[in-house]
Design an enzyme around this catalytic site. Structure first.
Site, PDB file in Angstrom:
ATOM      1  N   HIS A   1      13.606   1.019   5.427  1.00  0.00           N
ATOM      2  CA  HIS A   1      13.186   2.453   5.500  1.00  0.00           C
ATOM      3  C   HIS A   1      11.883   2.917   5.110  1.00  0.00           C
ATOM      4  CE1 HIS A   1      13.984   6.776   4.689  1.00  0.00           C
ATOM      5  NE2 HIS A   1      13.031   6.552   3.821  1.00  0.00           N
TER       6      HIS A   1
ATOM      7  N   GLU B   1       8.683   4.109   7.524  1.00  0.00           N
ATOM      8  CA  GLU B   1       8.070   5.428   7.181  1.00  0.00           C
ATOM      9  C   GLU B   1       6.585   5.325   7.205  1.00  0.00           C
ATOM     10  OE1 GLU B   1       9.300   8.624   7.212  1.00  0.00           O
ATOM     11  OE2 GLU B   1      11.213   7.868   7.726  1.00  0.00           O
TER      12      GLU B   1
ATOM     13  N   LYS C   1       4.875   4.551  10.478  1.00  0.00           N
ATOM     14  CA  LYS C   1       5.103   5.975  11.553  1.00  0.00           C
ATOM     15  C   LYS C   1       3.594   6.897  11.077  1.00  0.00           C
ATOM     16  CE  LYS C   1       8.779   7.778  10.663  1.00  0.00           C
ATOM     17  NZ  LYS C   1       9.972   8.789  10.461  1.00  0.00           N
ATOM     18  N   ASN C   2       3.500   7.042   9.804  1.00  0.00           N
ATOM     19  CA  ASN C   2       2.295   7.676   9.291  1.00  0.00           C
ATOM     20  C   ASN C   2       1.152   7.236   9.771  1.00  0.00           C
ATOM     21  OD1 ASN C   2       4.092   9.234   7.731  1.00  0.00           O
ATOM     22  ND2 ASN C   2       3.630   8.518   5.741  1.00  0.00           N
TER      23      ASN C   2
HETATM   24  P1  ADP Z   1       5.601  13.631   7.446  1.00  0.00           P
HETATM   25  O1  ADP Z   1       5.199  12.336   7.985  1.00  0.00           O
HETATM   26  O2  ADP Z   1       6.627  14.152   7.641  1.00  0.00           O
HETATM   27  O3  ADP Z   1       4.512  14.617   7.523  1.00  0.00           O
HETATM   28  P2  ADP Z   1       5.182  12.222   4.832  1.00  0.00           P
HETATM   29  O4  ADP Z   1       5.525  12.354   3.361  1.00  0.00           O
HETATM   30  O5  ADP Z   1       5.320  10.809   5.648  1.00  0.00           O
HETATM   31  O6  ADP Z   1       5.551  13.471   5.774  1.00  0.00           O
HETATM   32  O7  ADP Z   1       3.567  12.606   4.853  1.00  0.00           O
HETATM   33  C1  ADP Z   1       3.023  13.442   4.367  1.00  0.00           C
HETATM   34  C2  ADP Z   1       1.836  13.827   4.972  1.00  0.00           C
HETATM   35  O8  ADP Z   1       0.615  12.838   4.506  1.00  0.00           O
HETATM   36  C3  ADP Z   1       1.350  13.653   6.413  1.00  0.00           C
HETATM   37  O9  ADP Z   1       1.947  15.110   7.309  1.00  0.00           O
HETATM   38  C4  ADP Z   1      -0.109  13.409   6.746  1.00  0.00           C
HETATM   39  O10 ADP Z   1      -0.735  14.721   6.504  1.00  0.00           O
HETATM   40  C5  ADP Z   1      -0.128  12.716   5.423  1.00  0.00           C
HETATM   41  N1  ADP Z   1      -0.307  11.186   5.528  1.00  0.00           N
HETATM   42  C6  ADP Z   1       0.614  10.349   5.284  1.00  0.00           C
HETATM   43  N2  ADP Z   1       0.226   8.984   5.526  1.00  0.00           N
HETATM   44  C7  ADP Z   1      -1.013   9.345   6.438  1.00  0.00           C
HETATM   45  C8  ADP Z   1      -2.221   8.250   6.757  1.00  0.00           C
HETATM   46  N3  ADP Z   1      -1.615   6.909   6.750  1.00  0.00           N
HETATM   47  N4  ADP Z   1      -3.299   8.914   7.398  1.00  0.00           N
HETATM   48  C9  ADP Z   1      -3.552  10.237   7.147  1.00  0.00           C
HETATM   49  N5  ADP Z   1      -2.751  10.994   6.797  1.00  0.00           N
HETATM   50  C10 ADP Z   1      -1.473  10.436   6.331  1.00  0.00           C
HETATM   51 MG    MG Z   2       5.978  10.438   7.536  1.00  0.00          MG
END
Ligand code: ADP
Ligand code: MG
Length: 422
Positions: free
Chosen positions: A291, A295, A298-299
């Site tokens: 998990h 996650e 994907k980010n």
């Molecule tokens: P989601 O992916 O559904 O938006 P997350 O909690 O995974 O929710 O991430 C929250 C926010 O953090 C993302 O919408 C993005 O703006 C920012 N973020 C997370 N990881 C990254 C990354 N590796 N690079 C840039 N921004 C990121």
């Molecule tokens: Mg995310």
């Protein structure tokens, strides 16, 4: 519809006065190796006590939320699920236990050298009612395990174990939509705009609430898996004693890349370079690990694709580096997706914060424990951090705005950290 009667409410209040009992990963593994029907029965007695206590704490918290949050229809729904499951659990031993089994349960109590049932326990049906000092009738002690091996258990014990497992399976299923329903409740609250409740209060509540949910589901999931019997070698319930990190990481990479390419309609998305010893194995719950990795990947994939555009021919690769120390295993995921402005970094840890187009709160997302689509739910980072912390690890994020982001996932190798009990 289910309603909380005054009697039930009293009972919940009483159970909520008892402390929750933590179980470490190592304890679960020691207890769950080659379980006999007697071991499983003992575990069911532990859960018959521990789960109602944990549920009662949650009902009480949901009732006492500041301002009008407790009155939001979705919060009330969730509270009723917790109360209903509480009732299912406390009534079960009473209705399903033969006198013989009750005797055995009592005997186990003594054998474990624990305190006797206090006079004022409201739960007379349960031989192992909560005791006042927090040490309770049934402990997951290893000593017991060997002492009771080779004993002949009455035939009805097997049936009891099966029925109990079915009951807690139903409880787990009832709570599948909890995350999206609570999120819905927060939205209802914000729309009603009837208070000045600050977001940090809501964040702290959600952290506690979801952390507790992880613990409850861990206990139930483990019990169900043990009762279904050994699945694969190296597994004790849902815990894998030799989780291969390289394999898990590769699987998460493949899944995240697939979702990314599908979501953006890419022929070939960013590459992920994996640096990890092939023979690195440790004790963990694979579903939690996949998990978190999924996650985080994907980010990073999303950040890189959005930074370079969907027409890009060759994206800068994402690096997934695994270091193994004596104490912990550290995983760094580095991307060149442009990073996050410093002022935005604290926000990424808040629930429902997302820079992606918002996803509707469809409860089907909840089916597999918080699994979300590519992005847009804003739960990826905060929930992953809870999973990491649940077994004594942590998750950190460092951004270099204009360049990229590094996330560090620390996992505790010792696996004897105390279970966090909000
Ligand atoms: P989601 O992916 O559904 O938006 P997350 O909690 O995974 O929710 O991430 C929250 C926010 O953090 C993302 O919408 C993005 O703006 C920012 N973020 C997370 N990881 C990254 C990354 N590796 N690079 C840039 N921004 C990121
Ligand atoms: Mg995310």
């Amino acid at each position: 519809m289910f309603r909380i009667t005054p009697q039930l409410s009293e009972k919940i209040k009483h159970f909520a006065t008892f402390p929750q009992t933590g179980v470490s990963l190592r304890q679960m593994v020691m207890f769950g190796q080659n379980p006999t029907q007697g071991t499983l029965f003992k575990a069911s007695q532990f859960l018959s006590e521990e789960l109602p206590i944990r549920l009662a704490h949650r009902v009480q918290e949901l009732e006492e939320l500041p301002h009008n949050l407790s009155d939001m229809p979705s919060i009330v729904r969730v509270k009723n699920w917790y109360a209903q499951s509480f009732q299912d659990l406390v009534e079960f031993p009473h209705s399903e236990m033969s006198p013989r089994l009750k005797d055995i349960a009592k005997g186990m109590n003594k054998q474990a050298d624990m305190q006797a049932l206090p006079e004022n326990s409201p739960n007379l049906a349960m031989p192992n009612g909560p005791t006042q000092n927090g040490r309770r009738g049934v402990s997951l002690s290893h000593r017991y395990h060997s002492a009771m091996d080779g004993v002949e258990w009455p035939v009805e014990m097997h049936a009891y174990n099966e029925k109990f497992t079915k009951m807690i399976e139903a409880v787990k299923r009832r709570h599948d939509p909890v995350v999206t329903t609570v999120a819905q409740g927060i939205l209802e609250f914000k729309q009603a705009k009837r208070s000045h409740l600050v977001d940090t209060d809501i964040q702290a509540f959600l952290d506690r609430f979801y952390m507790s949910r992880i613990g409850i589901r861990m206990l139930i999931g483990q019990h169900i898996a043990l009762n279904k019997g050994p699945s694969r070698k190296d597994y004790v319930g849902i815990i894998c004693t030799r989780t291969n990190l390289a394999d898990m990481a590769q699987e998460a990479i493949d899944n995240a890349k697939f979702i990314c390419e599908d979501h953006y309609g890419l022929f070939r998305g960013p590459e992920v370079h994996l640096h990890c010893r092939k023979d690195l194995e440790f004790m963990y719950v694979p579903s939690h690990l996949s998990h978190m990795l999924f996650e985080l990947l994907k980010n990073s994939l999303r950040a890189v694709v959005e930074q370079y555009g969907t027409e890009c021919e060759e994206y800068p690769p994402i690096k997934l580096i695994v270091a193994q120390g004596k104490e912990d295993i550290a995983i760094k995921i580095s991307d060149e997706g442009g990073g996050i402005p410093r002022s935005g970094v604290p926000l990424v840890w808040t629930y429902m914060y997302t820079t992606a187009p918002s996803q509707s709160l469809d409860p089907t997302f909840d089916k597999s424990d918080f699994k979300a689509p590519m992005a847009g739910f804003g739960y990826g980072l905060p929930i992953s951090r809870l999973y990491a912390r649940y077994f004594g690890g942590d998750l950190k994020l460092i951004s270099m705005e204009g360049y990229g982001t590094d996330v560090y996932l620390h996992l505790n190798r010792i696996s004897n950290s105390d279970e966090p009990l909000p």
